[in-house]
Motif scaffolding. Structure first.
Motif, PDB file in Angstrom:
ATOM      1  N   LEU A  97       9.727  26.707   4.138  1.00 55.65           N
ATOM      2  CA  LEU A  97      10.509  25.698   3.433  1.00 55.65           C
ATOM      3  C   LEU A  97       9.731  24.393   3.507  1.00 55.65           C
ATOM      4  O   LEU A  97       9.590  23.800   4.576  1.00 55.65           O
ATOM      5  N   LEU A  98       9.230  23.967   2.374  1.00 59.03           N
ATOM      6  CA  LEU A  98       8.303  22.847   2.358  1.00 59.03           C
ATOM      7  C   LEU A  98       9.009  21.495   2.435  1.00 59.03           C
ATOM      8  O   LEU A  98       8.585  20.594   3.160  1.00 59.03           O
ATOM      9  N   GLY A  99      10.107  21.346   1.688  1.00 60.95           N
ATOM     10  CA  GLY A  99      10.741  20.045   1.679  1.00 60.95           C
ATOM     11  C   GLY A  99      11.956  20.016   0.764  1.00 60.95           C
ATOM     12  O   GLY A  99      12.347  21.015   0.155  1.00 60.95           O
ATOM     13  N   PHE A 100      12.515  18.838   0.662  1.00 61.87           N
ATOM     14  CA  PHE A 100      13.723  18.619  -0.121  1.00 61.87           C
ATOM     15  C   PHE A 100      13.371  17.782  -1.341  1.00 61.87           C
ATOM     16  O   PHE A 100      12.700  16.757  -1.233  1.00 61.87           O
ATOM     17  N   GLU A 101      13.831  18.227  -2.489  1.00 66.19           N
ATOM     18  CA  GLU A 101      13.656  17.468  -3.718  1.00 66.19           C
ATOM     19  C   GLU A 101      15.030  17.147  -4.282  1.00 66.19           C
ATOM     20  O   GLU A 101      16.064  17.587  -3.761  1.00 66.19           O
TER      21      GLU A 101
END
Length: 361
Positions: free
Chosen positions: A297-301
């Motif tokens: 899970l790379l990040g939140f957009e």
């Protein structure tokens, strides 16, 4: 020739010793010429026996055969004649003339042998199946080597004849510098072609990318290299300019490190987010011809939770890579649907008096 000179020569022609000397020269010349031919035939058979017993000798047998077959019969007859003159008495002033004649004959024959060796080697390298050589570079190299052989032969003969070659060599050097300055652009491309041939940064058939050019090498010439672009047109680039670029050679790529990402809905619960990494790993492993590296899970957009996946494809074929990636994407869509995980769609969050609401864009 005066009448007195004819009277002085006549007794010589009528003497028995003169005709004995002539007969000796003729007989010795024929015998020595026959012996030279027999010796060459013996050497030819010996080389052939080497080729049958040793693999290394067999590889270079063609070169020795071609060199021996290039032995000039006329020069060998002259050698036999010069040898026969040693069996008769000659005037003292002919000694230096005979030494020059010996050097001339040997220099010519050695130059012929070396010239043939260069030609045979180039022909073998260019036309041997399975070899990946640049024929233009080899032809240039052959011309340079042959020019060196014949130039050295000519200068050595002139030096042996008593000619002062220092001024000649100096004149040739000055003239060569003048010519080089006049055609320096052409020469830079020619030497760049030689550099491409020896260093081999790319070969015919390689797919390269530099600046905004991407295409397959079609021809490496004396001055230019021709590239067939992906859109179909032919791009011609000077060799010197091409070597100044940073070139990406994709034909020599052994593996491809692939990084791709996808997003899931912001409403996906944490327990299902934890399952996605193992799910992707299983999909990549099952597809094959690629090695799974990681999935996180790379990040939140603003409209999604982004996952980044890395895998290493074990082939350099771009079309095969796209087949593998397509299969991974399709299976990923299927697995997400089976686990009730929705892919993210472009959306915006609207906040009003009743609370935030997500609407598809």
């Amino acid at each position: 020739m005066t009448f007195i000179d004819k009277i002085n020569i006549l007794p010589v022609l009528m003497s028995t010793s003169f005709w004995i000397g002539v007969a000796t020269v003729v007989l010795v010349t024929l015998i020595v010429y026959w012996l030279i031919n027999r010796l060459l035939a013996l050497v030819h058979r010996t080389i052939q026996s080497w080729g049958e017993s040793r693999t290394t000798a067999r590889d270079y047998r063609y070169l020795l055969f071609d060199v021996l077959n290039k032995t000039n019969k006329l020069l060998m007859f002259v050698v036999a004649f010069l040898i026969s003159l040693r069996f008769v008495s000659l005037p003292a002033n002919l000694g230096s003339t005979l030494s020059h004649a010996w050097f001339l004959v040997l220099a010519l024959q050695v130059a012929i042998w070396l010239d043939q060796a260069v030609q045979s080697w180039l022909h073998h390298v260019i036309y041997t199946p399975g070899t990946r050589k640049n024929p233009v570079t080899l032809v240039i190299l052959g011309v340079i080597l042959r020019a060196i052989v014949w130039s050295m032969m000519l200068l050595s003969i002139l030096a042996n004849a008593g000619v002062d070659i220092t001024a000649l060599v100096a004149s040739l050097g000055v003239g060569g510098i003048a010519i080089a300055l006049a055609v320096q652009t052409v020469l830079s491309d020619v030497f760049a072609s030689l550099s491409i041939g020896f260093d081999k940064p790319f070969e015919i058939g390689d797919f390269i990318v530099f600046n905004d050019v991407a295409g397959t090498i079609e021809h490496i010439g004396l001055k230019t290299t021709r590239i067939r672009s992906l859109s179909g047109e032919q791009i011609v680039c000077g060799n010197a300019i091409l070597l100044q670029q940073i070139i990406h050679n994709y034909k020599r790529m052994q593996t491809r490190r692939i990084v791709f990402s996808f997003g899931v809905s912001l409403s996906t619960p944490p327990e299902k987010l934890r399952q996605i990494g193992d799910m992707v790993k299983q999909i990549v492993t099952d597809v094959g011809e690629t090695t799974f590296d990681r999935a996180h899970l790379l990040g939140f957009e603003s409209d999604r939770l982004s996952f980044e996946v890395v895998h290493i494809v074990s082939t350099a074929d771009y079309n095969r890579y796209m087949d593998i990636q397509q299969e991974i994407n399709i299976r990923l869509i299927e697995q997400l649907a089976e686990n009730d995980i929705r892919l993210a769609l472009p959306s915006i969050v609207v906040v009003d008096s009743q609370g935030p609401r997500q609407a598809a864009a």
